[in-house]
Motif scaffolding. Sequence first.
Motif, PDB file in Angstrom:
ATOM      1  N   ALA A 114       0.830  -1.207   0.000  1.00 37.12           N
ATOM      2  CA  ALA A 114       0.000   0.000   0.000  1.00 37.12           C
ATOM      3  C   ALA A 114       0.864   1.257   0.000  1.00 37.12           C
ATOM      4  O   ALA A 114       2.048   1.228   0.355  1.00 37.12           O
ATOM      5  N   VAL A 115       0.233   2.356  -0.395  1.00 33.67           N
ATOM      6  CA  VAL A 115       0.827   3.684  -0.247  1.00 33.67           C
ATOM      7  C   VAL A 115      -0.107   4.492   0.652  1.00 33.67           C
ATOM      8  O   VAL A 115      -1.319   4.294   0.652  1.00 33.67           O
ATOM      9  N   THR A 116       0.491   5.384   1.429  1.00 37.47           N
ATOM     10  CA  THR A 116      -0.291   6.259   2.294  1.00 37.47           C
ATOM     11  C   THR A 116      -0.105   7.704   1.844  1.00 37.47           C
ATOM     12  O   THR A 116       0.924   8.045   1.239  1.00 37.47           O
ATOM     13  N   LEU A 117      -1.094   8.527   2.136  1.00 38.47           N
ATOM     14  CA  LEU A 117      -0.994   9.949   1.805  1.00 38.47           C
ATOM     15  C   LEU A 117       0.021  10.607   2.724  1.00 38.47           C
ATOM     16  O   LEU A 117       0.046  10.343   3.927  1.00 38.47           O
ATOM     17  N   ASP A 118       0.848  11.450   2.138  1.00 40.42           N
ATOM     18  CA  ASP A 118       1.889  12.148   2.884  1.00 40.42           C
ATOM     19  C   ASP A 118       1.691  13.652   2.709  1.00 40.42           C
ATOM     20  O   ASP A 118       1.580  14.122   1.576  1.00 40.42           O
ATOM     21  N   PRO A 119       1.637  14.421   3.802  1.00 48.47           N
ATOM     22  CA  PRO A 119       1.376  15.859   3.682  1.00 48.47           C
ATOM     23  C   PRO A 119       2.402  16.614   2.843  1.00 48.47           C
ATOM     24  O   PRO A 119       2.047  17.515   2.090  1.00 48.47           O
ATOM     25  N   THR A 120       3.671  16.260   2.958  1.00 51.64           N
ATOM     26  CA  THR A 120       4.698  16.940   2.163  1.00 51.64           C
ATOM     27  C   THR A 120       4.530  16.633   0.688  1.00 51.64           C
ATOM     28  O   THR A 120       4.607  17.531  -0.162  1.00 51.64           O
ATOM     29  N   LEU A 121       4.263  15.372   0.363  1.00 51.23           N
ATOM     30  CA  LEU A 121       4.067  15.001  -1.047  1.00 51.23           C
ATOM     31  C   LEU A 121       2.770  15.590  -1.592  1.00 51.23           C
ATOM     32  O   LEU A 121       2.704  15.956  -2.775  1.00 51.23           O
ATOM     33  N   MET A 122       1.758  15.714  -0.744  1.00 48.76           N
ATOM     34  CA  MET A 122       0.514  16.372  -1.166  1.00 48.76           C
ATOM     35  C   MET A 122       0.800  17.829  -1.532  1.00 48.76           C
ATOM     36  O   MET A 122       0.329  18.329  -2.557  1.00 48.76           O
ATOM     37  N   ARG A 123       1.582  18.514  -0.707  1.00 52.05           N
ATOM     38  CA  ARG A 123       1.928  19.916  -0.974  1.00 52.05           C
ATOM     39  C   ARG A 123       2.728  20.036  -2.262  1.00 52.05           C
ATOM     40  O   ARG A 123       2.468  20.903  -3.098  1.00 52.05           O
ATOM     41  N   LEU A 124       3.709  19.160  -2.443  1.00 53.29           N
ATOM     42  CA  LEU A 124       4.531  19.192  -3.664  1.00 53.29           C
ATOM     43  C   LEU A 124       3.685  18.939  -4.911  1.00 53.29           C
ATOM     44  O   LEU A 124       3.877  19.598  -5.942  1.00 53.29           O
ATOM     45  N   ALA A 125       2.776  17.981  -4.839  1.00 51.76           N
ATOM     46  CA  ALA A 125       1.904  17.680  -5.979  1.00 51.76           C
ATOM     47  C   ALA A 125       1.024  18.887  -6.296  1.00 51.76           C
ATOM     48  O   ALA A 125       0.837  19.253  -7.465  1.00 51.76           O
ATOM     49  N   GLU A 126       0.481  19.515  -5.255  1.00 54.44           N
ATOM     50  CA  GLU A 126      -0.357  20.709  -5.436  1.00 54.44           C
ATOM     51  C   GLU A 126       0.442  21.835  -6.093  1.00 54.44           C
ATOM     52  O   GLU A 126      -0.033  22.496  -7.025  1.00 54.44           O
ATOM     53  N   GLU A 127       1.657  22.063  -5.618  1.00 56.69           N
ATOM     54  CA  GLU A 127       2.506  23.118  -6.196  1.00 56.69           C
ATOM     55  C   GLU A 127       2.789  22.838  -7.672  1.00 56.69           C
ATOM     56  O   GLU A 127       2.754  23.748  -8.502  1.00 56.69           O
TER      57      GLU A 127
END
Length: 178
Positions: free
Chosen positions: A68-81
């Motif tokens: 599985a993969v889990t959501l990561d806040p830093t990666l979420m921010r990078l993807a959004e940027e």
Amino acid sequence: MTGLLSAISVPRMIAACALLALAACAADNAPPAGEPSFYRNLTGGGVLDPAAAQSMITGYRSNNGLGAVTLDPTLMRLAEEQARAMAARDKLDHNVGRSFEQRIASSGFDARVAVENISAGYHTLAEAFSGWRDSPPHRANMLNKGVTRMGIAAVYSPKSKYKVFWSLIMAAPDDKHG
């Protein structure tokens, strides 16, 4: 009596069919109640459901013998940027602002492995996922055996021919950060 019942029933059946046809037409314009979020059209004010994306990608990985993969806040921010940068420039490009390697390195996420899928023009999560799944390099990223975390974003850009820009970042922290 049977002939009279048939004569009365036919107009009622025609009326019932007409009502069903009208209901079907109305349903084409509005999403059905309980529609899965991965079919939500992001061009009409819909918002991406990251948990649905995580579930979809984890299920795909599981079907291919991976974890599985889990959501990561830093990666979420990078993807959004990244999605915002592409939308602002109306350009599909991994290096639209800075290179992927520079973005990861300066993010604070000390990655052992990191991969990125980008796309544009898909209006739903289901479409984006299918596009990535059907593209060998994007599929390889989603099925990278070393990744454990992810971030995903979709940004609507009404003036763009693409309408929606997508970024999926999958990574694993280095061994010292677990």
